[in-house]
Design an enzyme around this catalytic site. Structure first.
Site, short mmCIF file in Angstrom:
data_model
loop_
_atom_site.label_atom_id
_atom_site.label_comp_id
_atom_site.label_asym_id
_atom_site.label_seq_id
_atom_site.Cartn_x
_atom_site.Cartn_y
_atom_site.Cartn_z
CG ASP A 215 36.35 38.49 40.09
OD1 ASP A 215 36.01 39.01 38.42
OD2 ASP A 215 36.72 39.50 40.81
CG ASP A 258 39.88 40.22 38.72
OD1 ASP A 258 39.15 40.97 37.17
OD2 ASP A 258 39.70 40.38 39.64
#
Length: 348
Positions: A215, A258
């Site tokens: 992430d 993301d």
């Protein structure tokens, strides 16, 4: 956020063994249930003419009950279609394709008609099932057309043109399949591809051994300060890094936003840590390149080994908690899951 354990699916009807005689053009129970949701019902009385040879076709039909006779003329024996058989698919796959036969109800029959508009709804509903249906349907049609070319020399030019259209359609189908299983922005696999990968590994018994959840740190801040175009470029850079570390038997995916993951087919503690360190160092390297300074974005990684004794969702949950812990500790790091109830580091 977890991904469910895949279930085994039945083998579709109508797929001939390699090198065998092609079977009927028939839907499996799973396909019939899907197509029935979007088909237009037609009740035909015996001897009703559905279409004639040369009519422009724009849809395909599925026999629900009764029987349909297809007459191809030119001394060829008529074909009798029964329950779950489908026909006229070229009218659906090739725009305004002329019908190659006469179609007539042999007795009182019920049909389902699949139009272009409803076919697109089918793709949206269950793209994986539709892709498989199209692939075997096109293979069957191409094989059938090739046999007809040998039998009817006077139709060679017409059939070769049809084959050209079919090959073009097959190429378009391949591209469509790539779109269905690929992330538009990064070119990595998407969630659908990950689910398919897990299904294949579940059926083969060769489960992956290592999971990394990745992430971006403060990705929202990057977008807010530099704009979404720069944010997209950062995601693309990360996608290239993950693609470079995924081997032929591994899979790198963008799960959304993301959030990314890598499943490694072969991994132990050291291997998983090395891959995570490489990703961290590559991401840190963004900031050292003045041309990409605006795109600098560190990452956090949650690591877990896949334990055969655990459900996939459990492994995913452990990696997700490890990722959360990495972010809690400031990001820009890789973290194993820590079982706080026992105080022990857990790898599985």
């Amino acid at each position: 956020m977890g991904i469910g354990e895949p279930a085994l699916h039945e083998r579709p009807v109508g797929v001939a063994p390699s090198g065998g005689v092609p079977l009927r053009a028939q839907l499996s129970a799973v396909e019939f249930a899907l197509f029935a949701q979007f088909g237009i019902r037609h009740d035909l009385q015996a001897n009703t003419q559905l279409f004639r040879r040369g009519d422009v076709g724009t849809s395909m039909f599925i026999v629900v009950s009764g029987a349909i006779s297809l007459d191809f003329g030119a001394g060829l024996a008529p074909k009798q279609l029964l329950c779950n058989d489908f026909f006229g698919e070229l009218g659906l796959l090739i725009e305004r394709h002329p019908r190659s036969c006469d179609a007539r109800a042999s007795c009182d029959s019920v049909l389902l008609e699949i139009t272009h508009a409803n076919f697109h709804r089918l793709i949206d509903q269950d793209p994986a099932t539709v892709v498989f249906f199209l692939r075997r349907t096109l293979a069957r049609v191409v094989s059938s057309e090739q046999r007809l070319i040998g039998q009817l020399s006077r139709r060679n030019q017409e059939l070769e043109a049809a084959l050209g259209n079919l090959y073009s359609t097959h190429n378009e189908l391949t591209n469509t399949r790539e779109l269905v299983y690929s992330d538009d922005l990064t070119g990595l696999n998407n969630r659908r591809a990950l689910t398919a990968y897990l299904q294949r590994s579940h059926r083969s018994g060769k489960r992956p051994q290592g999971l990394l959840l990745i992430d971006c740190d403060d990705f929202k801040g990057l977008n807010d300060v530099h704009g979404h175009l720069v944010g997209d470029q950062a995601l693309q850079r990360l996608g290239r890094i993950l693609n470079s570390v995924a081997g032929n038997d591994d899979i790198a995916c963008r799960l959304g936003g993301d959030e990314f993951c890598i499943l490694l087919a072969q991994a132990d503690v050291d291997c998983l840590a090395r891959v995570a360190d490489f990703i961290l160092e590559a991401a840190r390297g963004w900031g050292s390149d003045p041309r990409a300074a605006a795109e600098a974005c560190s990452v956090s990684i949650g690591m877990a080994l896949v334990d055969e004794g655990h459900h996939w969702n459990d492994t995913y949950s452990r990696a997700d908690k490890a990722l959360y812990e990495a972010k809690r500790r400031g990001g820009n790091r890789a973290q194993w899951f820590v079982d706080r109830s026992s105080g022990q580091r857990r790898l599985g």
